[in-house]
Scaffold this motif. Structure first.
Motif, PDB file in Angstrom:
ATOM      1  N   ARG A 129      31.546  33.495  35.392  1.00 27.89           N
ATOM      2  CA  ARG A 129      30.984  34.809  35.691  1.00 27.89           C
ATOM      3  C   ARG A 129      32.068  35.876  35.598  1.00 27.89           C
ATOM      4  NH1 ARG A 129      28.110  33.108  41.218  1.00 27.89           N
ATOM      5  NH2 ARG A 129      29.817  31.587  41.135  1.00 27.89           N
ATOM      6  N   VAL A 130      31.675  37.023  35.098  1.00 25.36           N
ATOM      7  CA  VAL A 130      32.626  38.111  34.847  1.00 25.36           C
ATOM      8  C   VAL A 130      32.030  39.420  35.347  1.00 25.36           C
ATOM      9  CG1 VAL A 130      33.914  39.397  33.100  1.00 25.36           C
ATOM     10  CG2 VAL A 130      33.535  36.931  32.802  1.00 25.36           C
ATOM     11  N   LEU A 131      32.861  40.220  36.015  1.00 28.17           N
ATOM     12  CA  LEU A 131      32.488  41.580  36.415  1.00 28.17           C
ATOM     13  C   LEU A 131      33.483  42.539  35.777  1.00 28.17           C
ATOM     14  CD1 LEU A 131      30.951  43.715  38.038  1.00 28.17           C
ATOM     15  CD2 LEU A 131      32.427  43.175  39.999  1.00 28.17           C
ATOM     16  N   LEU A 154      32.596  41.455  47.650  1.00 32.04           N
ATOM     17  CA  LEU A 154      32.660  40.216  46.877  1.00 32.04           C
ATOM     18  C   LEU A 154      33.090  39.057  47.774  1.00 32.04           C
ATOM     19  CD1 LEU A 154      34.291  41.489  43.553  1.00 32.04           C
ATOM     20  CD2 LEU A 154      31.931  40.728  43.864  1.00 32.04           C
ATOM     21  N   LYS A 155      34.027  39.313  48.674  1.00 30.92           N
ATOM     22  CA  LYS A 155      34.461  38.270  49.609  1.00 30.92           C
ATOM     23  C   LYS A 155      33.323  37.877  50.546  1.00 30.92           C
ATOM     24  CE  LYS A 155      39.449  39.185  49.693  1.00 30.92           C
ATOM     25  NZ  LYS A 155      40.618  39.656  50.482  1.00 30.92           N
ATOM     26  N   GLY A 175      37.389  35.396  44.025  1.00 27.73           N
ATOM     27  CA  GLY A 175      38.072  34.147  43.733  1.00 27.73           C
ATOM     28  C   GLY A 175      37.225  33.179  42.936  1.00 27.73           C
ATOM     29  N   VAL A 176      35.949  33.523  42.766  1.00 31.86           N
ATOM     30  CA  VAL A 176      35.031  32.683  41.992  1.00 31.86           C
ATOM     31  C   VAL A 176      34.711  33.339  40.650  1.00 31.86           C
ATOM     32  CG1 VAL A 176      32.723  31.645  41.948  1.00 31.86           C
ATOM     33  CG2 VAL A 176      34.049  31.677  44.074  1.00 31.86           C
ATOM     34  N   ILE A 177      34.421  34.650  40.687  1.00 30.58           N
ATOM     35  CA  ILE A 177      34.156  35.354  39.440  1.00 30.58           C
ATOM     36  C   ILE A 177      35.440  36.032  38.962  1.00 30.58           C
ATOM     37  CG2 ILE A 177      31.750  35.750  40.102  1.00 30.58           C
ATOM     38  CD1 ILE A 177      32.397  38.669  40.525  1.00 30.58           C
ATOM     39  N   ASN A 178      35.498  36.299  37.679  1.00 34.56           N
ATOM     40  CA  ASN A 178      36.629  36.997  37.073  1.00 34.56           C
ATOM     41  C   ASN A 178      36.330  38.492  37.053  1.00 34.56           C
ATOM     42  OD1 ASN A 178      38.313  34.656  36.241  1.00 34.56           O
ATOM     43  ND2 ASN A 178      36.478  34.155  35.055  1.00 34.56           N
ATOM     44  N   GLY A 232      41.056  36.668  38.999  1.00 32.48           N
ATOM     45  CA  GLY A 232      40.014  35.652  39.078  1.00 32.48           C
ATOM     46  C   GLY A 232      40.552  34.301  38.657  1.00 32.48           C
ATOM     47  N   PRO A 233      39.710  33.267  38.717  1.00 31.45           N
ATOM     48  CA  PRO A 233      40.184  31.904  38.431  1.00 31.45           C
ATOM     49  C   PRO A 233      40.703  31.703  37.018  1.00 31.45           C
ATOM     50  CG  PRO A 233      37.789  31.975  38.601  1.00 31.45           C
ATOM     51  CD  PRO A 233      38.292  33.290  39.102  1.00 31.45           C
TER      52      PRO A 233
END
Length: 464
Positions: free
Chosen positions: A35-37, A228-229, A235-238, A362-363
């Motif tokens: 996932r990307v934002l 987001l937190k 930490g899950v999405i980029n 992100g990850p």
């Protein structure tokens, strides 16, 4: 013999059930969709983070990658660069060549100031990434990103907010969180905020009053991170935080007045300072050009075919026959009665003041890392890699930016590969445990049956 086969059947049945569960789990891990934002703060110049305290930008930088210099595309204005970010194309290739355009083929105009931007024909020389993403079966969500409320090639984002600058930043964030966490979540989100561009025009980028404006943008980034937190997405999405352009300081002493050099009745201005698109009246091209070509030492005037190749800004019908470009910090107007801006953009894209911010966290990304430079066109192939979709032909280079990723790019991306490897190793350990369990279970059952058989047989032997 029959009782000895029952434990083996039970054990093997358990074994195959465990194996089936593990295979389903592994298949689920392999199908994880990154996932990307993508976030744009309009007009956020690359060095704003050093003008005042910006703890949230620096928090993101410490946890991700900061690219020091992003060279955007000419002209350095809002619509051309936002469309470049999502297509990887130069303005002449994607067709959104300015904020104000006239298409002689369509005989129609496109105007950001008049919000007359919804004709799909202006946008359809390219296909933005949300269309490609959705055609691969994924879902996209857009909160006010330029062009996302236009039905391009008959397609809108899966979810979108019709553009309305009065909608608060917090409401835009709430929508994106909702879309990312729904039962059928999006894998790609786009978030746009109008500031600090508007205040940069009004105050000028060097005005001390820009300090609170920049601090407010930093607070908004902090708000986004906190939400987001809270949604367990950080930490899950980029997350990629960038902009379309920077801003230059102007002065009332650096103004070029066209009325001093050419009759206004001979031409029409299509797009405005500092890169002025000029449409001469029929038969007046040479006259207008000759009048302006050497008119002012801080203005360079080109016929369309003379526009420098490095700008990639001549091969499109919406680029007008004459382009007048001011030097950095200068403004081109009809005369001094025109509206004067204290800050502006649109200048040559090699000028540092035109360059935007770029932070990725992100990850998939390295942590606390810096990269010297990239081109705005390179973002598109990077996004496609992160989303695991095939890019359309573009002017960017994935090889130029793959070094910001956490690991050497593979088929699934670093975050997914790590997950798959972890699942595989875990599955292997469970399978080994299962095999040992089955072995001991069968042996134990066999010994138990042997003892039972001996105890039953013993009295018969004693009877003899």
């Amino acid at each position: 013999m029959l009782p000895q086969k029952i434990p083996s059947r039970i054990a093997m049945s358990c074994y195959w059930k465990v194996l089936g569960i593990l295979l389903l789990f592994l298949q689920s891990a392999l199908s994880l969709q990154p996932r990307v934002l993508l976030v744009s703060f309009d007009g956020f110049r690359w060095d704003y983070i050093y003008k005042v305290s910006t703890p949230n930008f620096h928090y993101a930088m410490e946890n991700g990658v900061h690219v020091k210099q992003v060279t955007n595309v000419f002209i350095t204005k809002t619509y051309p660069n936002h469309y470049t970010l999502v297509t990887g194309l130069y303005a002449e290739s994607h067709g959104i060549v300015a904020n104000e355009m006239y298409d002689p083929v369509l005989n129609e105009t496109f105007s950001l100031t008049k919000m007359n931007t919804y004709n799909p024909k202006f946008w359809e020389e390219a296909s933005p990434i949300w269309i490609t993403n959705q055609r691969k079966g994924h879902k996209s969500g857009a909160a006010m990103w330029p062009g996302t409320d236009v039905k391009i090639h008959g397609v809108l984002p899966t979810h979108y907010m019709p553009y309305n600058e009065t909608v608060p930043f917090e409401d835009r964030v709430a929508k994106l969180i909702e879309w990312f966490t729904s039962e059928e979540p999006i894998n790609f989100g786009l978030l746009y905020w109008e500031q600090p561009d508007e205040m940069g025009h009004f105050l000028g980028p060097d005005n001390p009053l820009m300090g609170p404006v920049i601090s407010d943008i930093d607070n908004k980034l902090g708000y986004l991170i906190s939400k987001l937190k809270a949604a367990k997405l950080w930490g899950v999405i980029n997350v990629i935080i960038t902009s379309d352009h920077g801003m230059s300081e102007l002065s009332s002493e650096r103004v070029i007045e066209l009325d001093q050099y050419v009759d206004r009745d001979l031409y029409k201005v299509i797009d405005h300072s500092p890169a002025v698109a000029i449409l001469p009246k029929e038969g007046k091209l040479d006259e207008v050009y000759e009048a302006l070509a050497n008119a002012h030492p801080n203005m360079t005037v080109y016929k369309k075919e003379q526009i420098p190749d490095r700008w990639h800004y001549k091969h499109n019908s919406k680029i007008q026959p004459i382009l007048a470009v001011a030097d950095n910090g200068w403004e081109i107007v009809h005369n001094k009665s025109d509206i004067f801006l204290v800050g502006n953009h649109g200048y040559d894209n090699i000028i540092p003041e035109m360059h935007p911010i770029f932070v990725a966290v992100g990850p998939a990304f390295r942590k606390n890392a810096t990269k010297e430079a990239m081109n705005a066109t390179d973002l598109y192939p990077l996004l496609c890699h992160l989303l695991r979709i095939d890019p359309l032909p573009n002017n960017g280079s994935f090889n130029s930016v793959k070094d910001i990723l956490a690991e050497v790019p593979g088929a699934f991306g670093a975050d997914t590969c790590s997950t798959v490897i972890g699942v595989f190793l875990g599955s292997l350990l469970v399978l080994v445990f299962t095999a040992v369990f089955v072995k001991h279970f069968v042996l134990a059952q066999a010994n138990s049956m042997h003892i039972l058989h001996t105890e039953v047989a013993q009295p018969l032997l004693q009877d003899h």
